[in-house]
Design a protein around this motif. Structure first.
Motif, PDB file in Angstrom:
ATOM      1  N   LYS A  59      11.615   6.621   0.693  1.00 47.78           N
ATOM      2  CA  LYS A  59      11.565   5.326   0.024  1.00 47.78           C
ATOM      3  C   LYS A  59      10.174   4.716   0.147  1.00 47.78           C
ATOM      4  O   LYS A  59       9.415   5.026   1.068  1.00 47.78           O
ATOM      5  N   VAL A  60       9.870   3.792  -0.753  1.00 49.92           N
ATOM      6  CA  VAL A  60       8.520   3.256  -0.865  1.00 49.92           C
ATOM      7  C   VAL A  60       8.006   2.698   0.463  1.00 49.92           C
ATOM      8  O   VAL A  60       6.880   2.979   0.864  1.00 49.92           O
ATOM      9  N   ASP A  61       8.812   1.918   1.155  1.00 55.52           N
ATOM     10  CA  ASP A  61       8.350   1.278   2.394  1.00 55.52           C
ATOM     11  C   ASP A  61       8.808   2.004   3.651  1.00 55.52           C
ATOM     12  O   ASP A  61       8.658   1.487   4.753  1.00 55.52           O
ATOM     13  N   ALA A  62       9.342   3.206   3.484  1.00 54.36           N
ATOM     14  CA  ALA A  62       9.875   3.931   4.649  1.00 54.36           C
ATOM     15  C   ALA A  62       8.786   4.618   5.459  1.00 54.36           C
ATOM     16  O   ALA A  62       8.985   4.945   6.623  1.00 54.36           O
ATOM     17  N   GLY A  63       7.651   4.863   4.873  1.00 54.53           N
ATOM     18  CA  GLY A  63       6.572   5.564   5.573  1.00 54.53           C
ATOM     19  C   GLY A  63       5.708   6.307   4.579  1.00 54.53           C
ATOM     20  O   GLY A  63       5.136   5.719   3.670  1.00 54.53           O
TER      21      GLY A  63
ATOM     22  N   PRO B 293      20.548   9.748   5.204  1.00 49.30           N
ATOM     23  CA  PRO B 293      20.315   9.439   3.789  1.00 49.30           C
ATOM     24  C   PRO B 293      19.561   8.134   3.549  1.00 49.30           C
ATOM     25  O   PRO B 293      19.036   7.913   2.456  1.00 49.30           O
ATOM     26  N   ASP B 294      19.503   7.254   4.565  1.00 51.17           N
ATOM     27  CA  ASP B 294      18.996   5.905   4.335  1.00 51.17           C
ATOM     28  C   ASP B 294      17.521   5.836   3.979  1.00 51.17           C
ATOM     29  O   ASP B 294      17.070   4.859   3.380  1.00 51.17           O
ATOM     30  N   VAL B 295      16.737   6.869   4.363  1.00 49.35           N
ATOM     31  CA  VAL B 295      15.292   6.828   4.089  1.00 49.35           C
ATOM     32  C   VAL B 295      14.959   7.386   2.709  1.00 49.35           C
ATOM     33  O   VAL B 295      13.798   7.366   2.287  1.00 49.35           O
ATOM     34  N   ALA B 296      15.960   7.887   1.986  1.00 48.37           N
ATOM     35  CA  ALA B 296      15.712   8.593   0.731  1.00 48.37           C
ATOM     36  C   ALA B 296      16.137   7.780  -0.486  1.00 48.37           C
ATOM     37  O   ALA B 296      17.194   7.136  -0.484  1.00 48.37           O
TER      38      ALA B 296
ATOM     39  N   SER C 266       1.310   6.700   1.126  1.00 49.43           N
ATOM     40  CA  SER C 266       2.301   5.833   1.746  1.00 49.43           C
ATOM     41  C   SER C 266       2.264   4.459   1.103  1.00 49.43           C
ATOM     42  O   SER C 266       1.239   4.010   0.606  1.00 49.43           O
ATOM     43  N   ARG C 267       3.418   3.852   1.080  1.00 44.60           N
ATOM     44  CA  ARG C 267       3.599   2.495   0.565  1.00 44.60           C
ATOM     45  C   ARG C 267       2.893   2.310  -0.788  1.00 44.60           C
ATOM     46  O   ARG C 267       3.381   2.788  -1.789  1.00 44.60           O
TER      47      ARG C 267
END
Length: 462
Positions: free
Chosen positions: A407-411, A349-352, A372-373
């Motif tokens: 998430k914005v900075d996840a990839g 769940p951490d990337v969402a 991305s980003r």
């Protein structure tokens, strides 16, 4: 008005598709997905997808497009781009100068391609050298059964098709991995380094020809078998396109059979629904076009990818059949870039950003922007076009949701949307949420597949 009623009127309402669909709709969904599974099993490469698509289209009355041909409302044509990409068109009632409806998806998927000089022997083991295609986690491609698909062009110019590993009687192949007992150093490496690209070598044989002299006898035996079956010699590999893909079939997942596991959901899970929506469209208001394209996983470059001009040229030639300027057609057109998005995985769940993420069984995903980003590599659809698409889906009982790729900075990642938008076409991403994206075995929910079909159909017939 009480609080409950106020929330119902003002808050966004989200429900699982199974809570919204009738038993009849669920039955239709399951039936549609049986056809989709058959497509997955028959079309593991872009060439096989085009072959399947043409065979299907001709059953629905489609004929090859010829520049300058006479066309009228209801006519159905297709353009085959080098057997690796295809465009379908159904001529609409309205003047084509008012624009066309476009659905674009891709039919290439991550895989292992054989190098141009792939065959070698090492310590009486024969192997193929590969170069991976698209973004993969390399460790996922070891110790799984692989099949070989593609074409070989021989010295005399003739072409032979290769498909080994799909029939139950066929042999399969695999990439080996180091046994856990001796993997102490390997296990200390991070995931991107544990398996190197140059070690994705495919095991293909170990039996030497019986001889008291000579070297490379296992390799020679392999070439003897290939020569007997296909009439090829080693030099012919230099003019071949052979792809190694997972050998397993599409299967239902779960006790409830609510999901499908398979290789190649990205992006055949959008290609098949868009193709079938086009097949089921007879005389739309606006001319409807479906593109099944190649090379998306490597950036869409090349003459079968959408960075090339083949889509633009096709629309120009189609417009020319009616004496209309192609630029005018494009400027008045709309497109659904039919590509997948990430589905929420409760194990990771951490990337969402859960408020802006897609969930299985919540319908087709409308994605305003990808990239991305800092939104790099995206077209970012306008609010006006987003609103138009949302209202179209709502008004036609298509279950849909919105989502971003993490998430914005996840990839992040991109689709073909920006290449079509660059032609001055209103474009937005609409696709199916996927678990395990780019893995050899991806997962989708059946309801989302069916809602993708409904979304593409109502868009083409609006």
């Amino acid at each position: 008005m009480d609080i409950k009623e106020l929330k119902k009127n003002l808050f966004q309402q989200k429900k699982n598709a199974y809570q919204l669909m009738s038993d009849e709709d669920i039955a239709k969904c399951n039936q549609f997905c049986e056809g989709y599974k058959s497509f997955l099993n028959q079309a593991k490469t872009e060439r096989e997808a085009v072959k399947f698509a043409i065979k299907t289209a001709e059953k629905f009355g489609y004929v090859p497009f010829v520049k300058g041909m006479s066309l009228k409302s209801g006519d159905k044509v297709y353009y085959n781009n080098r057997d690796k990409a295809i465009i379908f068109a159904v001529i609409g009632k309205e003047d084509i100068s008012r624009g066309v409806k476009i659905c674009a998806s891709h039919i290439d998927s991550p895989r292992l391609d054989l190098k141009q000089n792939p065959l070698y022997e090492d310590n009486e083991i024969a192997l193929f050298k590969t170069h991976y295609y698209g973004g993969i986690k390399k460790y996922q491609w070891t110790t799984i059964p692989l099949s070989l698909h593609g074409v070989i062009v021989k010295r005399d110019g003739s072409k032979v098709e290769v498909n080994i590993g799909e029939d139950e009687s066929d042999p399969v192949f695999c990439v080996t991995d180091l046994l856990i007992h001796l993997a102490t150093d390997q296990m200390q490496k991070n995931l991107s380094k544990a398996i190197e690209g140059e070690k994705l070598n495919i095991l293909i044989g170990s039996q030497p020809l019986k001889s008291e002299e000579g070297s490379d006898l296992v390799k020679l035996n392999i070439m003897k078998l290939l020569n007997e079956k296909y009439g090829i010699v080693e030099d012919d590999f230099m003019s071949a396109e052979i792809e190694a893909v997972p050998a397993f079939k599409a299967k239902d997942i779960g006790f409830d059979r609510s999901m499908i596991g398979s290789y190649g959901h990205d992006d055949r899970v959008c290609a098949y629904p868009s193709m079938m929506a086009c097949m089921d469209t007879n005389t739309p208001n606006k001319t409807s076009i479906v593109i099944l394209t190649d090379k998306e996983e490597t950036g869409s470059d090349g003459n079968t990818g959408l960075c090339s001009s083949y889509l633009k040229y096709f629309i120009y030639d189609l417009a020319g059949c009616f004496g209309v300027d192609g630029r005018t057609v494009l400027s008045n057109s709309e497109c659904l870039s039919a590509d997948v998005n990430a589905g929420f995985d409760p194990t990771y769940p951490d990337v969402a950003d859960k408020k802006n993420f897609a969930f299985l069984n919540y319908g087709v995903v409308v994605t305003k922007f990808t990239g991305s980003r800092g939104k790099s590599g995206t077209s970012d659809a306008s609010a006006e076009f987003v609103g138009k698409v949302h209202n179209l889906l709502r008004d036609n009982d298509v279950i849909f949701q919105t989502g971003e790729l993490g998430k914005v900075d996840a990839g992040g990642g991109g689709t073909v949307a920006m290449y079509i938008a660059n032609l001055d076409v209103d474009t937005i991403d609409v696709g199916v949420p996927v678990l395990c994206m780019h893995a050899p075995f991806e997962v989708v929910a059946k309801t989302d597949v069916y809602m993708a079909y409904k979304a593409f159909y109502v868009f083409m017939n609006d």
